[in-house]
Design a protein around this motif. Structure first.
Motif, PDB file in Angstrom:
ATOM      1  N   ALA A 143      69.958  50.330  55.356  1.00  0.00           N
ATOM      2  CA  ALA A 143      70.961  49.347  55.769  1.00  0.00           C
ATOM      3  C   ALA A 143      72.163  49.969  56.483  1.00  0.00           C
ATOM      4  O   ALA A 143      72.597  49.460  57.528  1.00  0.00           O
ATOM      5  CB  ALA A 143      71.416  48.532  54.560  1.00  0.00           C
ATOM      6  N   ALA A 146      71.378  50.658  60.138  1.00  0.00           N
ATOM      7  CA  ALA A 146      71.345  49.453  60.968  1.00  0.00           C
ATOM      8  C   ALA A 146      72.755  48.991  61.324  1.00  0.00           C
ATOM      9  O   ALA A 146      73.041  48.652  62.479  1.00  0.00           O
ATOM     10  CB  ALA A 146      70.590  48.339  60.245  1.00  0.00           C
ATOM     11  N   ILE A 147      73.643  48.970  60.351  1.00  0.00           N
ATOM     12  CA  ILE A 147      75.014  48.502  60.584  1.00  0.00           C
ATOM     13  C   ILE A 147      75.766  49.449  61.504  1.00  0.00           C
ATOM     14  O   ILE A 147      76.528  49.018  62.379  1.00  0.00           O
ATOM     15  CB  ILE A 147      75.763  48.347  59.242  1.00  0.00           C
ATOM     16  CG1 ILE A 147      75.066  47.296  58.362  1.00  0.00           C
ATOM     17  CG2 ILE A 147      77.206  47.953  59.486  1.00  0.00           C
ATOM     18  CD1 ILE A 147      74.957  45.928  59.007  1.00  0.00           C
ATOM     19  N   ALA A 150      74.696  48.812  64.969  1.00  0.00           N
ATOM     20  CA  ALA A 150      75.132  47.493  65.432  1.00  0.00           C
ATOM     21  C   ALA A 150      76.618  47.462  65.775  1.00  0.00           C
ATOM     22  O   ALA A 150      77.027  46.776  66.720  1.00  0.00           O
ATOM     23  CB  ALA A 150      74.821  46.444  64.370  1.00  0.00           C
ATOM     24  N   LEU A 173      70.179  39.710  66.697  1.00  0.00           N
ATOM     25  CA  LEU A 173      69.743  39.314  65.346  1.00  0.00           C
ATOM     26  C   LEU A 173      69.393  37.838  65.310  1.00  0.00           C
ATOM     27  O   LEU A 173      68.351  37.443  64.763  1.00  0.00           O
ATOM     28  CB  LEU A 173      70.842  39.635  64.331  1.00  0.00           C
ATOM     29  CG  LEU A 173      70.622  39.127  62.901  1.00  0.00           C
ATOM     30  CD1 LEU A 173      69.369  39.743  62.292  1.00  0.00           C
ATOM     31  CD2 LEU A 173      71.849  39.429  62.037  1.00  0.00           C
ATOM     32  N   ILE A 351      68.776  45.036  61.309  1.00  0.00           N
ATOM     33  CA  ILE A 351      69.409  44.306  60.198  1.00  0.00           C
ATOM     34  C   ILE A 351      68.388  43.401  59.519  1.00  0.00           C
ATOM     35  O   ILE A 351      68.270  43.367  58.288  1.00  0.00           O
ATOM     36  CB  ILE A 351      70.616  43.490  60.701  1.00  0.00           C
ATOM     37  CG1 ILE A 351      71.762  44.428  61.098  1.00  0.00           C
ATOM     38  CG2 ILE A 351      71.096  42.514  59.614  1.00  0.00           C
ATOM     39  CD1 ILE A 351      72.932  43.720  61.756  1.00  0.00           C
TER      40      ILE A 351
END
Length: 425
Positions: A143, A146-147, A150, A173, A351
């Motif tokens: 996680a 991914a963040i 992003a 997303l 995400i």
């Protein structure tokens, strides 16, 4: 187990389609695996072209070892993302490839034991109460990656929050979610690919894409292989052992895929050609990937979904998809185009994708009716999740060895399941 009469295939396992239909059906499988297969090397820093090469070689190897009796496609495994990143960062890519090679040997050992003693011992070693939480850890452990992709862009080597980045990630997303929920048929099987395509278009509009690398790239180029004794001299590094426990998860995933595939095609592939043969084939494909510098491979649920929708079970179609992947891996402009995909696009897709991985672990606990009111089950799952998500590690500085969180969580789960009493007082 499933009987062949339950399923009426459009094309059965050993049937060949006409040339035109063959190409169309093979491209469909290529699209199904493409998004996830390319995402793994982008996240780990490995060449995407090499991942396509090893994916194609691995699939053809798999079809050969299983005697052409199991229609399956092998793509990049998400379970190894974190270990590859950790080993590549703390050591080097060669150490990560050594770890993948060692993990592939585990497949060979397990295949021999299944051939000699059956599969029950493995199912007892890896029950849902162990595997489910490990899968949750894999998803949640990814996680932050991914963040970060992003939200943040790199400025002078530092991560800086960028609203435009995050906006593109959120739009990507949203598009991926709509594709996964609203679409039907084959399109429903490729939400990751569609999300990347439409997210890329949004990124182009936002001015985040530089096409110069595509213009400069040649049409034909060799993938960047990392081959022992050719591009580097291999050295033993005990840190590579940290990747071995991840095979615990991927082997269990393999068994699940074989069960689902047996239901889809109406043939018990666990008996013929046998689970030992399919696990050996999967491990051999992973070994080839490690020797060429590609991410470890695994059978893909996305392609099983395509089989279920089309009812085309022909191994020739899967083999055709593997050949197309090999061809694409040598197209320089195509590889350059993949490299231009901005990080917020991949972050937005990730995400959802990493969340689905974590949720699938939770789903396993529910589907297998794991009773968490029993303290034994509660203790095992709790320890696995906290060790894995919390980032616990065993570090032995004297021998330069680190056991990362995911591996430690997996080993702890197996040991707790083995030694905690089955019945509570």
């Amino acid at each position: 187990m499933t009987q062949e009469s339950r399923v009426k295939p459009v094309l059965d396992v050993h049937e060949k389609p006409s040339i035109g239909l063959w190409i169309t059906l093979s491209l469909q499988h290529l699209f199904a695996m493409f998004g996830a297969t390319v995402l793994v090397p982008i996240l780990t820093g490995l060449p995407a072209s090499t991942a396509l090469t090893t994916s194609g070689i691995g699939t053809l190897t798999y079809l050969f070892i299983t005697r052409g009796k199991i229609p399956a496609y092998l793509g990049s495994s998400f379970a190894f993302i974190n270990p590859i990143i950790v080993l590549s960062t703390t050591h080097n890519v060669e150490t990560a490839m050594l770890g993948a090679f060692l993990a592939s040997l585990v497949y060979g050992v397990v295949a021999v034991f299944i051939y000699k003693f059956g599969v029950n011992w493995l199912l007892k070693l890896l029950p849902p109460v162990v595997v489910g939480p490990i899968i949750i850890v894999i998803g949640l452990g990814l996680a932050p990656t991914a963040i970060d992709m992003a939200m943040n862009k790199t400025v002078d080597g530092a991560k800086v929050y960028d609203l435009k980045y995050f906006s593109v990630a959120l739009i990507t997303l949203l598009i991926t979610i709509i594709c996964a929920v609203a679409l039907r048929g084959f399109a429903k099987q490729i939400p990751v690919l569609l999300g990347i395509v439409f997210g890329y278009i949004v990124a182009v509009i936002a001015g985040l894409v530089n096409f110069q690398p595509v213009i400069d790239a040649p049409w034909f180029s060799l993938p960047k292989f990392t081959v022992p004794f050719v591009t580097y001299t291999p050295e033993w590094n005990i840190a590579a052992l940290a990747m071995v426990p991840i095979a615990i998860v991927t082997i269990n995933e393999h068994i699940g895929h074989q069960m689902v595939l047996s239901e889809v095609i109406g043939r018990n592939v666990l008996k013929d050609p046998g689970l030992h043969r399919s696990i050996l084939a999967d491990g051999t494909a992973m070994m080839f990937a490690s020797l060429l510098g590609g991410p470890p491979s695994t059978t893909y649920g996305e392609n099983i979904g395509v089989l279920a929708i089309t009812r085309v079970f022909s191994v020739f179609v899967l083999g055709g998809a593997a050949v197309f992947a090999l061809i694409l891996s040598f197209v320089g402009k195509f590889s350059a185009l993949i490299s231009t995909i901005p990080s917020p696009v991949m972050g937005g897709v990730s995400i959802l994708l990493f969340g689905i991985i974590a949720s699938s672990g939770l789903r396993m606990l529910v589907d297998e009716k794991v009773d968490l009111s029993i303290n034994r089950n509660l203790v095992i799952s709790s320890v696995i999740i906290v060790l894995g998500v919390g980032g616990a590690m065993l570090k032995f500085e004297s021998i330069h060895f680190e056991l990362p969180a995911m591996a430690l969580a997996a080993i702890s789960g197996v040991l707790l399941n083995a030694f905690l009493p089955k019945k509570e007082k």
